[in-house]
Design an enzyme around this catalytic site. Structure first.
Site: not given
Ligand code: BES
Ligand code: ZN
Length: 877
Positions: A275, A277-279, A312, A334
């Site tokens: 879905g 990504m939290e970079n 995110e 998570e």
């Protein structure tokens, strides 16, 4: 045997694949070497990107072991240590480098081909742009590295690329320098001051346009916000931007957590496994969780965008500032972050509707997982491929476990626990155990026994019975907990189960306050005084514990709760239970016909009341009046009977549609008169409108197709258009084809809407859904290289119990065919399709044999990926 040599050796590709190695939590030890800083230079190109990396490394402890770098595909050209050519070797999936000094500078280079990266892990191409996905183990596909989350380093990234093709160059942190280079190239240098694990690294290069905004944090720091999309999509970013700002404000208000960089960038890409990504500072999103406008996105899509953007963003603290020591701790970030995004969405919309949606999702995905061959605790003990452990258990059950702690602590003490957790572990790679300890210390809870929720798989089963004694005017609640064995866990210790409970007086239709009953023994009784008459038990209110409840009830109690419980979730639950009991009785032909007819009358009468109950808003009304899915009904049975379930549910829908047809028509008309807006009322109206339409169709009213087509043709928004198309897709009428064709023609070229067009058809209850699905697989717009498209076609089909579990086994074969074709292209997406076949134990012998046969056919494929192998092997065990 040992001295007999085969005449010709079997080629490696024909040998049975060795089972992938098992990684165990108990084997954790810190790395031998830390990488402290990383300087990366990229010469970006679609087919050949040059990467150069300079790593400052530091020996961890006193040893003479080599530096070990994880490596997947990206073989280094040359490696030097402190400027001198290094001694190194390739061992399995590692590079071992000899280093004698306690600190050193290691330099290495790789060349990678993003345009052939169909797995979409590491650096890959999507529609001419370049972007990365590194969680969990994608960074090693860019350069060999200490690619594990406990290695936190400071990154500086220099990007160079052709300016015309890649005008936008982004990486984590803040831009420190940029400019032009000879030959039409340009560069950008990014620096991220926050030490981070490699899985949070990201870069993006492409021809993108930004929507910009600003946020000022609670301490007054300005943050530049930008959402980057392809040209033409910039009109669809407003909702995501709004959600981002709301999330930033919410995390300050509710958790006291502030953003920590001067920029926050989001990029939308259309080829993405997950879905979003939290970079750090550069979130990358599947475009479906960014792009929305009324014409292309449903109200449901709007909510999903809000929730994923928040999720995110919240990871910036729960995940990035405090990260995971190893991947067994995945639920630390998570589970907690899902809990946080659930609470955020509840605050933005309706708390009770959000709770119902979350519980429905938990029951639809996590409960079956926990009851099947892939069951695992929220903190697993072992894995073969970590990508397979981004599961509903880690995420959704993980969130429930956090929620139980919040319930036990209450809001203030829970906040004290979370404050202590962030204060203690900021900048660290932490464990679930450390989270629990911070909760104990900060919230003042004793979580000794509660830790079992992290260790034990399986859904606890709770039995409850209320006993009344008129002489002493007491009501005694008898509780029992039980467990079924799960793989590797036969005997299970007892769990502490927090049950929000109320006893409702039958005449007053009210209770004297809710209590939190902690069930921690195998059997336990609690006595309540002052009940001259037997009260009605309302238990596990708000779904305070993720368990299944078996409550012994007097007849009429469920109906009473539907009508009078003041907990909205409990009301919903009571009606669902009433419906489930009735359907299960029908399917099993249990009970006297007269009894079943009476139960049907109860359901029809309560539905009739609720359709026009003024106390309910339309959104909640829709939730309450929706029937459980066929798959969920199957879950309630020892052996699933797909046809019987399908028939019984359809008959009940028809009865509800027919008996209340006038009311459904009135509701549909009333709701159709509400003009489009994003207000709560208007959204509720759209929700009930399509529900009413569905019941009108189920009643087989002569004008059903006309009404549905009317809704389709008059729709000025996607919610109505999709709702009408969904109803039509299951009908055999000319309007069906007209609507589907017009839907397709209108949105040709808009991938996200064409995805809906595929899903509407493969998820329908049309008698020819199988043939229609086969045709769609051959459609020119179908492709295996885009995960959204693959999921759009196959997920609704697989979730379509009657179609997928067709007695001939053709549904299983259809799925198996795509698994075998997709595995070499995108193993991560493929492996997610194994679970539906893995549920074979719950079906009759004929179906079970066919499902197993398919699993065996998959396992026999030479070169099957590690991802898919793990899931198949476990499903066959
Ligand atoms: N960290 C994950 C993304 C991810 C998942 C990376 C699996 C690698 C493997 C991200 O924070 C996430 O959880 N995304 C979810 C959506 C979220 C709202 C639950 C997703 O991608 O489904
Ligand atoms: Zn996440």
């Amino acid at each position: 045997m040992a001295d007999i040599q085969p005449a010709t050796a079997t080629p490696a590709s024909l040998q049975a694949p060795a089972e992938p190695a098992v990684i165990r939590r108990a084997d954790y030890r810190p790395p031998d070497w830390w990488v402290k800083t990383v300087a990366l230079e990229f010469d970006l190109d679609l087919s050949a990107t040059q990467v150069s990396a300079t790593l400052q490394i530091e020996r961890n402890g006193d040893h003479d072991r080599p530096l070990r770098l994880d490596c997947d595909g990206a073989l280094p050209g040359a490696i030097s240590v402190d400027g001198v050519a290094a001694n190194w070797r390739h061992e399995g999936d590692e590079i071992a480098v000899d280093v004698s000094a306690p600190r050193a500078t290691v330099h290495l280079t790789t060349t990678i081909a993003p345009d052939t990266n169909t797995q979409l892990m590491g650096l890959f191409a999507s529609n001419g742009m370049l972007c990365t996905q590194c969680e969990a183990e994608g960074f090693r596909r860019i350069i060999p590295f200490v690619d594990r989350p406990d290695n936190m380093a400071v990154y500086e990234v220099l990007l160079r690329a052709d300016k015309a093709r890649f005008p936008v160059l982004l990486a984590n942190g803040a831009l420190v320098d940029s400019g032009d280079l000879p030959d039409g190239r340009h560069y950008a240098r990014w620096h991220d001051p926050h030490p981070k694990p490699s899985y949070l690294f990201a870069l993006v290069a492409g021809d993108l346009v930004a929507t910009r905004d600003q946020f000022t944090t609670m301490s007054g720091a300005p943050v530049e916000l930008a959402i980057y999309v392809r040209e033409g999509d910039e009109g669809r970013t407003a909702h995501a931007m709004q959600a981002l700002k709301a999330s930033m404000a919410w995390d300050e208000k509710v958790y006291g957590l502030e953003y920590d960089l001067p920029v926050f960038n989001i990029v939308a890409v259309s080829d993405f496994n997950m879905g979003a990504m939290e970079n750090k500072g550069l979130n990358i999103f599947n475009s479906r969780y960014i792009l929305a406008d009324p014409d292309t996105a449903t109200d449901y899509d709007y909510d999903a965008i809000e929730g994923v953007v928040a999720h995110e963003y919240f990871h910036n603290w729960s995940g990035n500032r405090v990260t995971c020591r190893d991947w067994f701790q995945l639920s630390l970030k998570e589970g907690f972050t899902v809990y946080r995004d659930q609470c955020f969405s509840a605050d933005m919309g309706s708390e009770s509707v959000k709770r119902i949606e979350d519980v429905r999702m938990l029951r639809a995905t996590q409960f079956p997982e926990d009851a099947g061959p892939l069951a695992h605790p929220i903190r697993p003990d072992s894995y073969m491929e970590i990508s397979n452990f981004y599961t509903s258990t880690i995420y959704n059950k993980g969130a429930e476990v956090i929620r139980m702690m919040a319930t036990m602590a209450g809001p203030e003490r829970f906040r004290a626990g979370s404050d202590l957790y962030f204060a203690r572990h900021d900048g660290e790679a932490a464990t679930c155990e450390q989270f629990v300890r911070a909760m104990e210390d900060g919230a003042g809870l004793d979580l000794g026994q509660f830790r079992r929720w992290y260790e034990q798989a399986g859904t606890p089963q709770v039995q409850a019975r209320l006993e009344h004694d008129a002489d002493s005017a007491t009501a005694t609640l008898h509780l029992r907990q039980q467990f079924s064995p799960t793989p590797g866990q036969q005997d299970k210790p007892l769990m502490p189960i927090p049950l929000r409970t109320a006893l409702i007086d039958r005449d007053m239709k009210a209770h004297r306050g809710e209590q939190l009953v902690m069930l921690s023994e195998a059997e336990q009784s609690v006595t309540f005084t002052g009940f001259a008459r037997p009260p009605v038990l309302s238990i596990n209110r708000g779904f305070s514990a993720p368990v299944t409840m078996d409550v012994a009830r007097r007849s009429g109690d469920l109906l009473f709760l539907v009508r009078h419980d003041d907990d909205p979730f409990a009301r919903y639950e009571a009606l669902q239970q009433l419906v489930i009991d009735r359907l299960i009785a029908d399917i099993g032909e249990e009970g006297a016909a007269a009894e079943r007819a009476a139960a049907l009358e109860d359901i029809l009468s309560v539905f009739g009341d609720l359709v026009s109950d003024q106390r309910l808003d339309d959104s909640m009304r829709t939730e309450i009046l929706s029937l459980p899915t066929e798959a969920f009904l199957g879950e309630q049975m020892l052996i699933v009977r797909p046809e019987a379930i399908h028939d019984a549910r359809r008959a009940l829908r028809k009865a509800i549609g027919t008996r209340l047809i006038d009311q459904w028509r009135i509701v549909h008309e009333r709701a159709s008169a509400v003009p489009y807006s994003l207000s709560r009322e208007a959204r509720g109206a759209r929700k009930i409108k399509s529900l009413a339409l569905g019941y009108i169709a189920s009643a087989e009213a002569a004008d059903a197709a006309t009404i549905a087509f009317g809704q389709f043709a008059q729709a000025d928004n996607m919610t109505d258009r999709q709702g009408a198309t969904m109803v039509l897709a299951s009908m055999a009428c000319d309007e069906r084809e007209t609507a589907l064709d017009s839907f397709y023609n209108r949105y040709q070229g808009n991938a996200l809407v064409i995805d809906k067009w595929f899903s509407l058809q493969t998820g329908s209850t049309h008698p020819h859904v199988y043939e229609q699905t086969l045709e769609l697989i051959r459609h020119k717009d179908f492709t295996l290289t885009n995960p959204n498209r693959v999921r759009a076609l196959y997920w609704p089909f697989v979730s379509n119990q009657a179609a997928f579990h067709h007695a001939s086994g053709r549904g299983y074969e259809l799925l198996t065919d795509v698994i075998l074709r997709l595995d070499p292209i995108n193993p991560q997406t493929t492996a997610r399709f194994i679970a539906p076949l893995g549920r074979w134990r719950r079906f009759d012998e004929t179906r079970a044999a066919k499902m197993r046969g398919c699993l065996e056919r998959i396992l026999a494929q030479p070169g099957l990926s590690k991802d898919t192998t793990e899931q198949v092997v476990k499903s066959l065990e």
